[in-house]
Design a protein around this motif. Structure first.
Motif, short mmCIF file in Angstrom:
data_model
loop_
_atom_site.label_atom_id
_atom_site.label_comp_id
_atom_site.label_asym_id
_atom_site.label_seq_id
_atom_site.Cartn_x
_atom_site.Cartn_y
_atom_site.Cartn_z
N GLY A 80 -0.64 34.02 -15.01
CA GLY A 80 -1.37 33.81 -16.15
C GLY A 80 -0.68 32.67 -16.86
O GLY A 80 0.43 32.31 -16.60
N SER A 81 -1.38 32.32 -17.95
CA SER A 81 -0.76 31.38 -18.96
C SER A 81 -1.25 31.66 -20.40
O SER A 81 -2.49 32.20 -20.60
CB SER A 81 -0.81 30.10 -18.42
N MET A 82 -0.42 31.57 -21.34
CA MET A 82 -1.23 31.52 -22.69
C MET A 82 -0.70 30.44 -23.55
O MET A 82 0.33 29.72 -23.42
CB MET A 82 -0.48 33.02 -23.43
N THR A 83 -1.48 29.95 -24.58
CA THR A 83 -1.29 28.81 -25.38
C THR A 83 -1.75 29.30 -26.75
O THR A 83 -2.73 30.18 -26.93
CB THR A 83 -1.91 27.67 -24.91
N HIS A 84 -1.45 28.67 -27.93
CA HIS A 84 -1.77 28.74 -29.19
C HIS A 84 -1.48 27.61 -30.18
O HIS A 84 -0.35 26.83 -29.71
CB HIS A 84 -1.18 29.89 -29.92
N ARG A 89 -6.30 30.40 -30.06
CA ARG A 89 -5.32 30.90 -29.25
C ARG A 89 -6.28 31.07 -28.10
O ARG A 89 -7.57 31.37 -27.83
CB ARG A 89 -5.11 32.37 -29.70
N ALA A 90 -5.45 31.22 -26.75
CA ALA A 90 -6.23 31.40 -25.32
C ALA A 90 -5.07 32.09 -24.39
O ALA A 90 -3.94 31.66 -24.51
CB ALA A 90 -6.82 29.96 -25.07
N ALA A 91 -5.82 32.74 -23.63
CA ALA A 91 -5.02 33.29 -22.42
C ALA A 91 -5.72 33.17 -21.34
O ALA A 91 -7.21 33.17 -21.00
CB ALA A 91 -4.70 34.71 -22.66
N VAL A 92 -5.30 32.69 -20.03
CA VAL A 92 -5.95 32.57 -18.78
C VAL A 92 -5.05 33.37 -17.67
O VAL A 92 -3.97 33.14 -17.65
CB VAL A 92 -5.83 31.13 -18.29
N VAL A 93 -6.02 34.16 -16.95
CA VAL A 93 -5.32 34.99 -15.82
C VAL A 93 -6.13 35.00 -14.76
O VAL A 93 -7.32 34.74 -14.51
CB VAL A 93 -5.27 36.46 -16.46
N SER A 101 0.00 29.73 -9.10
CA SER A 101 0.46 29.62 -10.45
C SER A 101 -0.59 28.66 -11.18
O SER A 101 -1.60 28.03 -10.80
CB SER A 101 1.83 28.78 -10.27
N LEU A 102 -0.54 28.85 -12.69
CA LEU A 102 -1.30 28.08 -13.60
C LEU A 102 -0.62 27.74 -14.77
O LEU A 102 0.40 28.63 -15.11
CB LEU A 102 -2.74 28.68 -13.63
N GLY A 103 -1.08 26.80 -15.69
CA GLY A 103 -0.36 26.41 -16.75
C GLY A 103 -1.55 26.03 -17.64
O GLY A 103 -2.12 24.94 -17.44
N VAL A 104 -1.43 26.47 -18.88
CA VAL A 104 -2.48 25.83 -19.74
C VAL A 104 -1.78 25.54 -21.14
O VAL A 104 -1.02 26.16 -21.54
CB VAL A 104 -3.54 26.95 -20.21
#
Length: 230
Positions: A80-84, A89-93, A101-104
């Motif tokens: 997952g990845s989180m950002t704000h 705010r957002a989370a991706v899983v 892998s992932l990145g946001v």
């Protein structure tokens, strides 16, 4: 973010505010016990998003604590990845069996306020490319998108390597069609026996937010020098 990743096997939960029912586990409370209100709100809401996303893929709620270099420690079997940023705010899983892998990353949808930042994050060729993009497509915050793309590159890179990656260690090319390519200038991570030298992703500017995302699915790329983009 959800529209950016609609075509890939990930789950996105995002919000433009801080819901009153967002709460933390005691272990998480300890992390932000002395934090200012802004930091606490970001930390709390993005984990609220993350737990909502985990619920959607059948993972029970659990603390999501910062690990090495602040990277979130996800439950077993999850990537997952989180950002704000201000107002978002957002989370991706995703299940680890579907995504490597992932990145946001999300940033204010406006140009960088300090011109010195661009010098820090971009080499001469990247700055020249941004100038050309700005001349052809004015109104898009290309420098902010470059910053965001490099943040997404790092967030994708770190879970695979456990190593630092500086802004100067990846050269990013933004394209007007909403995609970008990041060529690693250092030894890349080895995934399924293949060294990845290129990450590809997507970008969007909408509702005052500039967002970028990279998703590496569980597949061996046909071209060993590159990874499939989201």
């Amino acid at each position: 973010m959800a529209s950016l990743l609609a075509a890939v096997p990930v789950t996105v939960v995002e919000t433009y505010g801080d819901p009153a029912d967002a709460v933390l586990f005691p272990e998480e409370e300890a992390v932000v016990a002395k934090a200012v209100a802004k930091r606490r709100d970001e930390f709390t809401t993005v984990r609220h998003c993350a737990r909502a996303a985990l619920h959607l893929i059948g993972v029970p709620p659990a603390p999501i604590l910062p690990g090495q270099r602040g990277a979130p420690r996800w439950p077993d079997g999850v990537v997952g990845s989180m950002t704000h940023c201000a107002g978002y705010r957002a989370a991706v899983v995703a299940r680890a069996g579907e995504v490597t892998s992932l990145g946001v990353d999300a940033e204010p949808g406006e140009p960088l306020r300090d011109p010195d930042v661009l010098t820090m994050i971009a080499d001469e060729s990247e700055r020249a490319a941004l100038a050309a993009l700005g001349a052809r497509h004015p109104g898009t915050p290309w420098d902010r998108l470059l910053f965001s793309a490099k943040e997404s590159v790092y967030k994708t890179w770190f879970p695979l390597t456990g190593r630092w990656l500086g802004f100067e260690d990846a050269r990013v090319r933004l394209d007007p069609d909403g995609t970008f390519t990041a060529r690693l200038l250092v030894e890349g991570p080895v995934v399924e026996g293949v060294e990845l030298k290129v990450f590809s992703g997507q970008w969007i500017v909408r509702d005052g937010i500039a967002a970028t995302a990279i998703v590496l699915p569980i597949t061996t790329p046909a071209d060993p020098s590159s990874a499939v983009h989201a």
